[in-house]
Design a protein around this motif. Structure first.
Motif, mmCIF file in Angstrom:
data_model
loop_
_atom_site.group_PDB
_atom_site.id
_atom_site.type_symbol
_atom_site.label_atom_id
_atom_site.label_comp_id
_atom_site.label_asym_id
_atom_site.label_seq_id
_atom_site.Cartn_x
_atom_site.Cartn_y
_atom_site.Cartn_z
ATOM 1 N N GLU A 198 0.829 -1.192 0.000
ATOM 2 C CA GLU A 198 0.000 0.000 0.000
ATOM 3 C C GLU A 198 0.871 1.253 0.000
ATOM 4 O O GLU A 198 1.882 1.307 0.716
ATOM 5 C CB GLU A 198 -0.921 0.033 1.225
ATOM 6 N N PRO A 199 0.513 2.277 -0.785
ATOM 7 C CA PRO A 199 1.248 3.544 -0.734
ATOM 8 C C PRO A 199 0.957 4.250 0.594
ATOM 9 O O PRO A 199 -0.193 4.247 1.062
ATOM 10 C CB PRO A 199 0.681 4.328 -1.918
ATOM 11 N N VAL A 200 1.988 4.815 1.198
ATOM 12 C CA VAL A 200 1.783 5.481 2.483
ATOM 13 C C VAL A 200 2.108 6.972 2.437
ATOM 14 O O VAL A 200 1.572 7.750 3.231
ATOM 15 C CB VAL A 200 2.603 4.801 3.607
ATOM 16 N N GLU A 201 2.991 7.379 1.508
ATOM 17 C CA GLU A 201 3.387 8.788 1.452
ATOM 18 C C GLU A 201 3.676 9.190 0.013
ATOM 19 O O GLU A 201 4.200 8.396 -0.778
ATOM 20 C CB GLU A 201 4.626 9.024 2.313
ATOM 21 N N VAL A 202 3.327 10.439 -0.307
ATOM 22 C CA VAL A 202 3.532 10.985 -1.647
ATOM 23 C C VAL A 202 4.191 12.349 -1.539
ATOM 24 O O VAL A 202 3.804 13.165 -0.691
ATOM 25 C CB VAL A 202 2.186 11.114 -2.397
ATOM 26 N N TYR A 203 5.178 12.591 -2.391
ATOM 27 C CA TYR A 203 5.811 13.910 -2.442
ATOM 28 C C TYR A 203 5.995 14.304 -3.900
ATOM 29 O O TYR A 203 6.473 13.521 -4.715
ATOM 30 C CB TYR A 203 7.169 13.894 -1.736
ATOM 31 N N THR A 204 5.618 15.535 -4.228
ATOM 32 C CA THR A 204 5.559 16.003 -5.614
ATOM 33 C C THR A 204 6.436 17.221 -5.854
ATOM 34 O O THR A 204 6.504 18.128 -5.015
ATOM 35 C CB THR A 204 4.111 16.394 -5.975
ATOM 36 N N LYS A 205 7.072 17.241 -7.008
ATOM 37 C CA LYS A 205 7.673 18.457 -7.564
ATOM 38 C C LYS A 205 7.127 18.612 -8.975
ATOM 39 O O LYS A 205 7.221 17.686 -9.790
ATOM 40 C CB LYS A 205 9.195 18.362 -7.599
ATOM 41 N N PRO A 337 5.469 16.495 1.977
ATOM 42 C CA PRO A 337 5.028 15.117 1.804
ATOM 43 C C PRO A 337 3.613 14.957 2.354
ATOM 44 O O PRO A 337 3.265 15.543 3.385
ATOM 45 C CB PRO A 337 6.037 14.305 2.624
ATOM 46 N N VAL A 338 2.801 14.181 1.679
ATOM 47 C CA VAL A 338 1.413 13.966 2.081
ATOM 48 C C VAL A 338 1.211 12.491 2.404
ATOM 49 O O VAL A 338 1.618 11.617 1.634
ATOM 50 C CB VAL A 338 0.447 14.411 0.971
ATOM 51 N N GLN A 339 0.588 12.223 3.530
ATOM 52 C CA GLN A 339 0.275 10.856 3.926
ATOM 53 C C GLN A 339 -1.012 10.408 3.230
ATOM 54 O O GLN A 339 -1.989 11.153 3.181
ATOM 55 C CB GLN A 339 0.109 10.763 5.453
ATOM 56 N N LEU A 340 -1.023 9.189 2.721
ATOM 57 C CA LEU A 340 -2.217 8.691 2.047
ATOM 58 C C LEU A 340 -3.390 8.560 2.998
ATOM 59 O O LEU A 340 -4.556 8.630 2.559
ATOM 60 C CB LEU A 340 -1.921 7.344 1.381
ATOM 61 N N LYS A 341 -3.148 8.433 4.287
ATOM 62 C CA LYS A 341 -4.236 8.329 5.251
ATOM 63 C C LYS A 341 -5.048 9.627 5.319
ATOM 64 O O LYS A 341 -6.158 9.629 5.864
ATOM 65 C CB LYS A 341 -3.718 7.957 6.633
ATOM 66 N N GLU A 342 -4.523 10.714 4.730
ATOM 67 C CA GLU A 342 -5.282 11.960 4.662
ATOM 68 C C GLU A 342 -6.429 11.864 3.661
ATOM 69 O O GLU A 342 -7.299 12.731 3.622
ATOM 70 C CB GLU A 342 -4.358 13.124 4.285
#
Length: 344
Positions: A198-205, A337-342
């Motif tokens: 499962e993905p847990v964290e995402v960070y974007t540029k 960074p954004v947590q997928l639980k959000e």
């Protein structure tokens, strides 16, 4: 009951007569055994009539198409913003549903669509075509059989073909397209290739590097998204809207026992050697790279309709990829960074 190639015929209505719709219409009518294109609908009546005429189909408005008792299944190829509402309407009409990605642009809408499909007990398949490309499917098989061990590093790339003059349709690109309509394919591919995690964290540029003059209007044409999974794998998904050398879609999974790759640049194995060096023709469109995959996904969908089985990928799969896309958008907006639980 009419048959074709010994198969019960699945009669399709198509909603959306744009480029992708025209491609799906051709496949339904010419390349999918046991399928027939019965009708085409589009808000642009002339476009619907022109496409329908190519295959001796009827041009109808959406409501009449969904009411037509001769139509078994609907292929939704309209603009992305209309997908979820059309899924709901098609489900309520009792039609089997094939929808181009994304199934929706937000979670509330996709949950409504999934609920409508479940209530109507109709099949729903989402057009994540990479799953049906031979090289991507073989990569998935190698990973599932333990061929690369535990995934550690993953990469998925989508670079749309560009033009020397720049991004010609920049003014028409809707905000957030790069995440919800382009990278959604990459997000699905990474989730699929890392099955069970499962993905847990995402960070974007992300930025507007191809057409910076449209950045103020919300354009993002270049993006890299890093995804951390709960099995420790770290993945990157990248997109750009202006690859001058052609259409570039690839995936790579590196693990504890090896690596597997999928995707290609060349449209032919031919390499021309001359005084200037080496020359090779490259792929120039998604229709060229994924011609067989676009057909295979509809063959599988038609079989599910015919055999009353559940097609894949379905609504829940689309929801997983959308969660990652929305997290990527939030990461860009808030530079964190954004947590997928959000995103429940």
């Amino acid at each position: 009951m009419r048959t074709d190639h010994g198969l019960q015929v699945v009669r399709f209505g198509l909603i959306g007569a744009g480029r992708i719709g025209a491609m799906h219409a051709r496949n339904i009518a010419r390349r999918v055994p046991g399928a027939e294109l019965m009708a085409v609908a589009d808000p642009r009546e002339e476009a619907a009539r022109a496409l329908a005429a190519q295959y001796d189909a009827k041009a109808l408005d959406v409501d009449d198409l969904l009411k037509d008792p001769e139509i078994d299944a609907v292929a939704i190829t309209a603009i992305a913003a209309a997908h979820s509402e059309l899924i709901v309407k098609a489900a309520q009409a009792g039609k089997a549903i094939f929808s181009e990605k994304p199934a929706s642009l937000d979670l509330e809408e996709i949950d409504r669509a999934i609920a409508a499909v479940k209530q109507a007990e109709v099949p729903l398949q989402i057009g994540f075509n990479r799953r049906f490309a031979k090289d991507f499917a073989q990569a998935k098989k190698v990973i599932a059989e333990g061929g690369i061990g535990t995934p550690q590093l993953m990469r998925s790339i989508t670079r749309d073909p560009g033009w020397p003059a720049g991004l010609s349709n920049a003014a028409g690109v809707r905000p957030w397209t790069i995440f919800r309509e382009t990278l959604i394919h990459d997000f699905d591919a990474l989730l699929w290739l890392n099955e069970g995690a499962e993905p847990v964290e995402v960070y974007t540029k992300a930025d507007a590097l191809v057409a910076p003059q449209y950045k103020k209007d919300g354009l993002l044409d270049t993006a890299v998204v890093m995804i951390t999974f709960d099995n420790g794998a770290i993945a990157t998904a990248e997109a750009n809207f202006s690859a001058l050398y052609g259409y570039d879609v690839r995936a790579e999974v590196f693990g504890s026992k090896g690596m597997v790759t999928a995707g290609r640049h060349a449209s032919s194995p031919l390499v021309h050697y001359n005084a200037e060096g080496l020359q090779q023709q490259t792929l120039r469109s998604d229709e060229e790279m994924f011609a067989d995959a676009y057909t295979e996904e509809l063959i599988e969908f038609a079989a599910a309709v015919r055999n009353k089985t559940t097609p894949s990928p379905g609504g829940e799969v689309a929801r997983r990829a959308l969660r990652v896309a929305l997290a990527a958008m939030k990461s860009h907006e808030e530079s964190r960074p954004v947590q997928l639980k959000e995103f429940a």
